[in-house]
Each structure stands twice: as structure tokens, then as C-alpha cells.
Design a protein around this motif. Structure first.
Motif, mmCIF file in Angstrom:
data_model
loop_
_atom_site.group_PDB
_atom_site.id
_atom_site.type_symbol
_atom_site.label_atom_id
_atom_site.label_comp_id
_atom_site.label_asym_id
_atom_site.label_seq_id
_atom_site.Cartn_x
_atom_site.Cartn_y
_atom_site.Cartn_z
ATOM 1 N N GLU B 64 0.837 -1.203 0.000
ATOM 2 C CA GLU B 64 0.000 0.000 0.000
ATOM 3 C C GLU B 64 0.877 1.261 0.000
ATOM 4 O O GLU B 64 0.590 2.238 -0.704
ATOM 5 N N LEU B 65 1.953 1.209 0.785
ATOM 6 C CA LEU B 65 2.877 2.354 0.819
ATOM 7 C C LEU B 65 3.511 2.575 -0.552
ATOM 8 O O LEU B 65 3.650 3.721 -0.999
ATOM 9 N N GLU B 66 3.877 1.487 -1.195
ATOM 10 C CA GLU B 66 4.498 1.614 -2.524
ATOM 11 C C GLU B 66 3.515 2.207 -3.523
ATOM 12 O O GLU B 66 3.884 3.047 -4.340
ATOM 13 N N ARG B 67 2.258 1.766 -3.434
ATOM 14 C CA ARG B 67 1.230 2.335 -4.323
ATOM 15 C C ARG B 67 1.103 3.835 -4.084
ATOM 16 O O ARG B 67 0.993 4.628 -5.006
ATOM 17 N N ARG B 68 1.101 4.206 -2.804
ATOM 18 C CA ARG B 68 0.976 5.630 -2.439
ATOM 19 C C ARG B 68 2.159 6.425 -2.984
ATOM 20 O O ARG B 68 1.997 7.513 -3.503
ATOM 21 N N ALA B 69 3.353 5.832 -2.802
ATOM 22 C CA ALA B 69 4.572 6.533 -3.237
ATOM 23 C C ALA B 69 4.558 6.745 -4.747
ATOM 24 O O ALA B 69 4.904 7.821 -5.238
ATOM 25 N N LEU B 70 4.078 5.708 -5.472
ATOM 26 C CA LEU B 70 4.023 5.819 -6.930
ATOM 27 C C LEU B 70 2.995 6.872 -7.348
ATOM 28 O O LEU B 70 3.253 7.697 -8.229
ATOM 29 N N ALA B 71 1.844 6.812 -6.691
ATOM 30 C CA ALA B 71 0.787 7.782 -7.012
ATOM 31 C C ALA B 71 1.258 9.203 -6.731
ATOM 32 O O ALA B 71 0.923 10.137 -7.467
ATOM 33 N N ALA B 72 2.040 9.351 -5.660
ATOM 34 C CA ALA B 72 2.508 10.695 -5.306
ATOM 35 C C ALA B 72 3.636 11.146 -6.228
ATOM 36 O O ALA B 72 3.867 12.342 -6.386
#
Lengths: 174, 159
Positions: B64-72
Motif C-alpha cells: 500500500e505504501l508503494e502504491r501511495r509513493a508511486l501515485a505521489a
């Protein structure tokens, strides 16, 4: 040192170190709150689910509010859902191999958990937040999303009920 | 908000119990075993290895953190690209002017065809360097996990 509110905004951008710091700050109060709310059942699932929601909704967090209030609101809601889902079961939180020295303390802990478990859920939430976490009535009301007067009355009734439950069996009816 | 995990009953909790005993009719008639109740509640010490709990939670939250980081990272990359494109017209105009001067100088010394060849080759090299520089910007921004303000200031320094 970064505030909780600053950290949660970094978490919203996938910052692992910010999340690690938040976990470190709240792991004890949060896990203990969940443990007391569910009598020690499914603590890990609820704990992880709480943080998962924090990460998912971190970008929507209102930075004018306190993170701790928000975190406990999530935990309270998850515990309520859990109580709706799971039927009450006997509390068996004994460690796998309790030592002789620990057995008395474990018995006492189970006894206290039984007391708490017999309270209605709204009263139990108030007792845990007010008594164990020492939050003010305002903070408790914000977390539980209810008026301050409701917190007071729930606490009053909870203490009355705890007192009744705490009396020896023979005097309970009197 | 102050959150604590008391080992002994908080004084406020005791006071609350005492206040309840004073105000409640039922308890006035039959005094509460307050100390016993406080002791029993206090016995509810929780034995959880919170650190392990957090470690496992962090492992579960990693995707989930990786998804967030990519989205950001996407808006950050676009913003970085836009910022880097801002001075481009000025740079191109300056290079065109510079190449023109170089062509004037070189054509005075060498035959026109050779001068044109050298200047065009140099121009092509400049274009290649530009292309490489601009294509590296998204990669640099995407790889960087630092706050946007830091990247902006670094880009401003570079440009």
C-alpha cells in the motif's frame, strides 16, 4: 521533531519512515486499546486494519485535527464492527505455558477483562478511554463522536455496573 | 491528547470512582468496594509485544505504501518536468545565437561547407545533450522520495 500531523501527511505520500515513527508512537496505546475492547481477540487483525485505513486515507486527513483522535476513531469503529460480526466467546487469553509466578496475575487480568467484557460496548469504550488511557471527557467525546454529557452518563452507568459486577456473588442482588 | 498506559490506576480514575460513590444513590446506601474495583480493573495489564505487532503491520502495509509513493510521484514528476521546461525557450534562443556567432567565426577561417558541417555537428551534439538531460529529469524525480519542496529548490539551483 515532526508532529503526528506532519508525519501522517508524509504517510499519504508513501513515506515508510514516517509510518514507522507513527507506529512507534502509538503501538502501545493502540494495541492495548484494541486488546481491552475485544478482550484480546483478533488484536493483530484489527491493529493492522487500523493502520491500513490510516495509510489509505492519510491524504484526506484534516490536519487541523489531532491525529490521535482520528486514529482512535478508526480503531473504535473497527472494534464496533468487530463486535457486530463476532459473537461473544469465553475469554481465554492465557499464555501457552504460564509460569507459576504469573498465574495469579493472569487470573487477575482475566478477571478484569471479564468485568470489562460484561459491560455494554458504549460503556466499555468510555471506561477504556477515560480510565485506562486517561483521556479527558472532551477527547473521549470527540473520539466516540458523541456529546460530552453522553460520555459522563455512560461512565456513570459503567461504574455503577462495574461496582455491581465487582461485588461478591452473594451481595450482587442486594 | 495525552495517551498513557498506566501501571497503577490513574488518580483521576480513582477520583471518578469516589465521585460516583458520593453521587450515586445506590452506592451511598451500600458503599462500593472502590479499592477492590480499582485493583481489579488495574489488573487488566495487557501482555502484547507491540513492537512485533508493528513490524508485521509494516510488512503488510508495504504494498500500500508503494502504491501511495508511486501515485505521489507522478504529479511530482510532471511538476519537475514543467519546471525544467520553463527556461527551455531562453536556452534554445541563446544556443541559436551562440551557434550563429560560432558559424560566423568558423566560416571566416574555413570553407563555408566545412564550417556549416562543424556547426551543425556541434548543434546536433547540443540537442543530444539536451535530450539526455531532459529524459533524466523524470527518472531523478521518480527515484527521489524527498519532499516536493526539496526537489523544486534543487531544480531551481540546477537550472
Amino acid at each position: 521533531m515532526a508532529t503526528d500531523e506532519e508525519l501522517v501527511s508524509h504517510v499519504g505520500h508513501g513515506d515508510e519512515s514516517a509510518l514507522r515513527e507513527l507506529l512507534r508512537r502509538y503501538e502501545r496505546p493502540l494495541s492495548h486499546f484494541i486488546h481491552r475492547s475485544t478482550a484480546g481477540r483478533d488484536v493483530e487483525d484489527l491493529y493492522q486494519e487500523t493502520w491500513l485505513r490510516v495509510v489509505r486515507h492519510a491524504t484526506r486527513f484534516d490536519r487541523t485535527k489531532r491525529f490521535s483522535t482520528w486514529l482512535f476513531q478508526i480503531a473504535v469503529n473497527l472494534c464496533r464492527d468487530w463486535h457486530r460480526r463476532a459473537p461473544p466467546e469465553p475469554i481465554d487469553v492465557l499464555p501457552d505455558t504460564p509460569s507459576r509466578d504469573e498465574s495469579a496475575r493472569v487470573d487477575a487480568a482475566i478477571d478484569a477483562q471479564r468485568l470489562l467484557a460484561r459491560l455494554p460496548e458504549p460503556q466499555r469504550e468510555v471506561v477504556i478511554l477515560r480510565y485506562y488511557h486517561d483521556l479527558t471527557e472532551e477527547e473521549t467525546a470527540r473520539i466516540l463522536d458523541c456529546p460530552k454529557g453522553t460520555v459522563k452518563s455512560r461512565l456513570h452507568h459503567a461504574l455503577a455496573q462495574l461496582a455491581t459486577l465487582g461485588r461478591p456473588a452473594g451481595s450482587e442482588s442486594s | 491528547m495525552k495517551l498513557r498506559e498506566p501501571e497503577t490506576p490513574p488518580s483521576e480514575g480513582r477520583q471518578r470512582l469516589a465521585a460516583h460513590a458520593t453521587n450515586c444513590d445506590a452506592c451511598r446506601n451500600e458503599p462500593l468496594p472502590l479499592d477492590r474495583l480499582a485493583a481489579r480493573l488495574n489488573a487488566s495489564r495487557v501482555d502484547i509485544d507491540s513492537t512485533n505487532l508493528s513490524r508485521r503491520a509494516l510488512a503488510r502495509l508495504q504494498p500500500e505504501l508503494e502504491r501511495r509513493a508511486l501515485a505521489a510521484a507522478w504529479p511530482r514528476m510532471l511538476r519537475g518536468l514543467l519546471l525544467s521546461l520553463l527556461p527551455l525557450p531562453l536556452v534554445v534562443a541563446f544556443d541559436a545565437y551562440f551557434l550563429n556567432i560560432v558559424y560566423g567565426l568558423v566560416s571566416a577561417l574555413l570553407p563555408a561547407t566545412l564550417a556549416a558541417y562543424l556547426v551543425v555537428s556541434y548543434g546536433a551534439l547540443l540537442v543530444l545533450l539536451f535530450a539526455l538531460t531532459y529524459s533524466a529529469i523524470p527518472l531523478l524525480v521518480m527515484r527521489s522520495g524527498r519532499p516536493l519542496s526539496t526537489i523544486d529548490s534543487q531544480l531551481a539551483t540546477v537550472l
